[in-house]
Write a protein that holds these residues in place. Structure first.
Motif, short mmCIF file in Angstrom:
data_model
loop_
_atom_site.label_atom_id
_atom_site.label_comp_id
_atom_site.label_asym_id
_atom_site.label_seq_id
_atom_site.Cartn_x
_atom_site.Cartn_y
_atom_site.Cartn_z
N LYS A 134 0.83 -1.22 0.00
CA LYS A 134 0.00 0.00 0.00
C LYS A 134 0.85 1.26 0.00
O LYS A 134 0.46 2.28 -0.56
CB LYS A 134 -0.95 -0.02 1.20
CG LYS A 134 -2.04 -1.07 1.08
CD LYS A 134 -2.94 -1.11 2.32
CE LYS A 134 -4.00 -2.19 2.19
NZ LYS A 134 -4.85 -2.29 3.42
N ASP A 135 2.04 1.18 0.62
CA ASP A 135 2.97 2.30 0.54
C ASP A 135 3.33 2.59 -0.92
O ASP A 135 3.32 3.75 -1.36
CB ASP A 135 4.27 1.99 1.30
CG ASP A 135 4.11 2.03 2.82
OD1 ASP A 135 3.08 2.54 3.30
OD2 ASP A 135 5.03 1.55 3.51
N VAL A 136 3.65 1.54 -1.66
CA VAL A 136 4.01 1.70 -3.07
C VAL A 136 2.84 2.29 -3.86
O VAL A 136 3.01 3.23 -4.66
CB VAL A 136 4.46 0.35 -3.69
CG1 VAL A 136 4.67 0.49 -5.20
CG2 VAL A 136 5.75 -0.14 -3.01
N GLU A 137 1.66 1.75 -3.64
CA GLU A 137 0.48 2.25 -4.35
C GLU A 137 0.22 3.72 -4.01
O GLU A 137 -0.13 4.52 -4.89
CB GLU A 137 -0.74 1.39 -3.99
CG GLU A 137 -0.63 -0.04 -4.51
CD GLU A 137 -1.73 -0.94 -3.99
OE1 GLU A 137 -2.42 -0.55 -3.02
OE2 GLU A 137 -1.90 -2.05 -4.54
N ILE B 23 5.64 2.64 -15.78
CA ILE B 23 6.05 2.60 -14.38
C ILE B 23 6.57 1.20 -14.06
O ILE B 23 5.93 0.20 -14.37
CB ILE B 23 4.88 2.94 -13.43
CG1 ILE B 23 4.39 4.37 -13.68
CG2 ILE B 23 5.31 2.77 -11.97
CD1 ILE B 23 3.17 4.73 -12.85
N GLY B 24 7.74 1.15 -13.45
CA GLY B 24 8.31 -0.11 -12.98
C GLY B 24 8.55 -0.05 -11.49
O GLY B 24 8.53 1.02 -10.87
N THR C 285 3.54 -5.24 -8.28
CA THR C 285 3.43 -5.43 -9.72
C THR C 285 2.21 -6.28 -10.06
O THR C 285 1.49 -6.02 -11.04
CB THR C 285 4.71 -6.09 -10.28
OG1 THR C 285 5.84 -5.27 -9.98
CG2 THR C 285 4.62 -6.27 -11.79
N TYR C 286 1.97 -7.30 -9.25
CA TYR C 286 0.83 -8.18 -9.49
C TYR C 286 -0.49 -7.44 -9.28
O TYR C 286 -1.43 -7.59 -10.08
CB TYR C 286 0.90 -9.39 -8.55
CG TYR C 286 -0.21 -10.38 -8.79
CD1 TYR C 286 -0.08 -11.38 -9.75
CD2 TYR C 286 -1.41 -10.29 -8.08
CE1 TYR C 286 -1.11 -12.29 -9.99
CE2 TYR C 286 -2.45 -11.19 -8.32
CZ TYR C 286 -2.29 -12.18 -9.27
OH TYR C 286 -3.31 -13.07 -9.51
N LEU C 287 -0.57 -6.61 -8.24
CA LEU C 287 -1.85 -6.02 -7.83
C LEU C 287 -2.18 -4.70 -8.52
O LEU C 287 -3.35 -4.38 -8.73
CB LEU C 287 -1.86 -5.80 -6.32
CG LEU C 287 -1.86 -7.07 -5.45
CD1 LEU C 287 -1.72 -6.69 -3.97
CD2 LEU C 287 -3.14 -7.87 -5.67
N ASP C 288 -1.18 -3.91 -8.84
CA ASP C 288 -1.42 -2.54 -9.33
C ASP C 288 -1.26 -2.50 -10.85
O ASP C 288 -0.16 -2.70 -11.38
CB ASP C 288 -0.45 -1.56 -8.67
CG ASP C 288 -0.89 -0.11 -8.84
OD1 ASP C 288 -1.34 0.26 -9.95
OD2 ASP C 288 -0.78 0.66 -7.87
N GLN C 289 -2.35 -2.23 -11.54
CA GLN C 289 -2.33 -2.23 -13.00
C GLN C 289 -1.48 -1.10 -13.58
O GLN C 289 -1.10 -1.15 -14.76
CB GLN C 289 -3.77 -2.13 -13.54
CG GLN C 289 -4.62 -3.34 -13.22
CD GLN C 289 -3.98 -4.64 -13.70
OE1 GLN C 289 -3.58 -4.76 -14.85
NE2 GLN C 289 -3.87 -5.61 -12.79
N ARG C 290 -1.16 -0.11 -12.78
CA ARG C 290 -0.33 0.99 -13.28
C ARG C 290 1.12 0.58 -13.45
O ARG C 290 1.87 1.22 -14.19
CB ARG C 290 -0.43 2.18 -12.33
CG ARG C 290 -1.82 2.79 -12.24
CD ARG C 290 -1.92 3.83 -11.14
NE ARG C 290 -1.74 3.23 -9.79
CZ ARG C 290 -1.84 3.92 -8.66
NH1 ARG C 290 -2.08 5.22 -8.69
NH2 ARG C 290 -1.67 3.32 -7.48
N ILE C 291 1.54 -0.47 -12.75
CA ILE C 291 2.92 -0.95 -12.83
C ILE C 291 3.04 -1.93 -14.00
O ILE C 291 2.29 -2.89 -14.09
CB ILE C 291 3.34 -1.64 -11.51
CG1 ILE C 291 3.25 -0.65 -10.35
CG2 ILE C 291 4.74 -2.21 -11.63
CD1 ILE C 291 3.47 -1.28 -8.99
N ASP D 267 -0.44 -16.44 -11.73
CA ASP D 267 -0.89 -16.09 -13.08
C ASP D 267 -0.47 -14.67 -13.46
O ASP D 267 -1.15 -13.99 -14.23
CB ASP D 267 -2.41 -16.23 -13.20
CG ASP D 267 -3.16 -15.32 -12.21
OD1 ASP D 267 -2.52 -14.86 -11.24
OD2 ASP D 267 -4.36 -15.09 -12.42
N ILE D 268 0.67 -14.21 -12.93
CA ILE D 268 1.15 -12.87 -13.25
C ILE D 268 1.41 -12.79 -14.76
O ILE D 268 2.06 -13.67 -15.35
CB ILE D 268 2.42 -12.52 -12.45
CG1 ILE D 268 2.82 -11.05 -12.73
CG2 ILE D 268 3.56 -13.49 -12.74
CD1 ILE D 268 3.91 -10.54 -11.78
#
Length: 511
Positions: free
Chosen positions: A313-316, A343-344, A359-365, A383-384
């Motif tokens: 959540k910090d990253v998001e 975004i990486g 990376t798995y959860l946030d579609q912006r990454i 299934d990443i």
């Protein structure tokens, strides 16, 4: 004539000594080396040069005095050199005054003379060794074409309570450092690695020393270490916005241990955002002078998962703030300069696991890199469908072989590791990479390897030369993000390369 020849001899030996010490990885600053050499030269003069040789003694005394003063004023005092300082000052006084009547009449027996001399030599060698192996280090220069700027931000997430403190009104606060391609029109000096302000540096080091259970003065010399970046300089103008990479440190360390990685990516045209995950660092310094330390253990899988979710959540949240910087909602020079479509994320250890989870959860990454981090969330993660790269230390091959023995065990940890290997296999099958670097250990993926050669003795870094290991990791991370975020390069990550024989690619069948 003899004095001039002696002077040339001493000068040539000094240059040779400096070159040899640096070639062997012994990091001492120029005037520190000259000071040590002049101290030993004074001792030799006192023991072996006739008292009648006034000019030699006078020249050595004056020259050593100049070196001592310049070292203290230009490079600064270090506790490691305390014996050298004291002995140099004492020798200068004796050399300059030994032709006085009282000194001429002073007689010392040979046994006492050489016993004292032996003890002094041992103390000087010890002091010099401390200086060489606990050096004032500077980060290795980035190899990209651009200069690097850096700017620090303080963000508060008003939508999240701080769970690591007892005050229920506390909100989650983060310190974030941004590194970027820069201009340096005003020739601003390079930034120091640690806080420049004396009081803030003292608080910061106090927290580090407490965590490491060391006296505070032991880390005082860190104040001299420099980065290759310039603080708050203008971002380099560009026809197109810069891709961005978020970087997370390992559990209980700090963003400061990844400065060289951030600088290298920034020098190649990336905006890099390093995050201090508050209460999971040795020390996090806030603008009002508060310093937070390490609060949370992650000894069980459940604790790891809970803390990992906070870091994710910090990253998001930081990506949310990056969007505001780019839109101008947060006033800064980065308005319109950030490519939000590219975004990486990357990280080391627990931060590497966070990079995978985010990376798995946030579609912006769009892509991510995990540097030697065991995953804390493996449920429903196989299934990443984004490019991802695992970089493991040299012990990965042995670990994999040993794991085969217990692969069928029913215990919780073994099952989690088995799931993690299954995720790695899927990553490879979907175009990602799993590599390991021979000769490295866990902390070769941080800047800790530059702090002292003695770090190797602890086993947390491997046998590989620190700069070599750092360069390998930087090159593969850069090549991966170039391919995934810039659509260029990608040659290194295709397979084995003769330039980097230490890098081994893992076949999915091995997992």
């Amino acid at each position: 004539m003899k004095n001039r020849l002696a002077g040339r001899f001493f000068h040539s030996k000094s240059n040779l000594a400096v070159a040899v010490m640096r070639e062997r990885g012994i990091q001492m600053r120029l005037f520190e080396i000259l000071l040590v050499l002049s101290c030993f030269a004074l001792l030799v003069d006192l023991l072996f040069i006739k008292r009648s040789a006034k000019k030699t003694g006078l020249g050595l005394g004056i020259g050593s005095s100049v070196i001592l003063v310049v070292q203290l004023l230009v490079e600064g005092y270090r506790w490691q050199l305390l014996v050298v300082y004291i002995m140099t000052a004492l020798f200068i006084i004796i050399v300059l005054l030994r032709h006085s009547e009282k000194m001429m009449n002073l007689k010392i027996g040979k046994f006492l003379k050489y016993s004292l001399s032996s003890l002094i030599v041992i103390l000087l060698v010890g002091s010099t060794a401390l200086s060489a192996y606990l050096p004032v280090f500077n980060l290795p220069k980035p190899d990209g074409p651009e200069k690097v700027g850096t700017q620090t931000f303080h963000f508060t997430d008003q939508n999240r309570d701080e769970v690591f403190t007892e005050d229920q009104s506390d909100k989650r606060e983060l310190m974030v450092q941004v590194w970027y391609p820069a201009e340096n029109r005003n020739n601003i000096k390079r930034d120091t690695l640690f806080p420049k302000d004396k009081e803030r540096f003292k608080k910061y080091i106090q927290s580090f020393s407490t965590s490491l259970k060391l006296p505070e003065f032991v880390l005082d010399y860190w104040k001299y270490s420099q980065t290759n970046s310039y603080e708050n300089v203008e971002i380099l103008p560009s026809a197109s916005p810069y891709p961005v990479v978020l970087l997370s440190h390992g559990m209980g360390t700090s963003r400061v241990l990844h400065a060289s990685q951030a600088e290298n990516l920034a020098s190649h045209g990336y905006i890099v955002v390093t995050i201090d995950h508050t209460y999971s660092t040795f020390a996090t310094l806030f603008p009002d002078g508060r310093v937070t330390d390490y609060k949370k253990s992650t000894t069980t899988l459940d604790e790891r998962t809970k803390t990992g979710n906070i870091w994710t959540k910090d990253v998001e949240f930081v990506i949310d703030q990056i969007e505001k910087l780019n839109s101008g909602a947060i006033e800064s020079q980065f308005k319109g300069k950030i490519d939000l479509d590219h975004i990486g994320t990357m990280g080391h250890s627990f931060g590497g696991a966070t990079a995978f989870n985010a990376t798995y959860l946030d579609q912006r990454i769009k892509a991510g890199v995990n540097m030697d981090g065991s995953l804390y969330e493996v449920e429903n993660r196989d299934d990443i469908n984004k490019p991802f790269m695992f970089i493991r230390s040299g012990s990965f091959e042995d670990w994999l072989a040993n794991f085969e023995i217990d692969r069928n065990s029913d215990d919780e940890v073994t099952k989690s590791l088995s799931d993690e290997l299954h995720i790695m296999k899927n990553v490879i099958n979907h175009g990602g990479k799993v590599i390991y670097v021979e000769g490295t250990q866990h902390f070769n993926f941080t800047d800790l390897q530059f702090y002292s050669e003695l770090v190797k003795l602890s086993g947390i870094t491997g046998d590989i030369n620190g700069k070599r290991g750092s360069n390998i990791v930087n090159q593969y991370v850069l090549d991966f993000f170039n391919k995934q975020l810039k659509e260029t390069g990608g040659d290194l990550i295709q397979g084995p390369n003769d330039l980097y024989p230490e890098v081994k690619f893992v076949d999915p069948e091995e997992l």
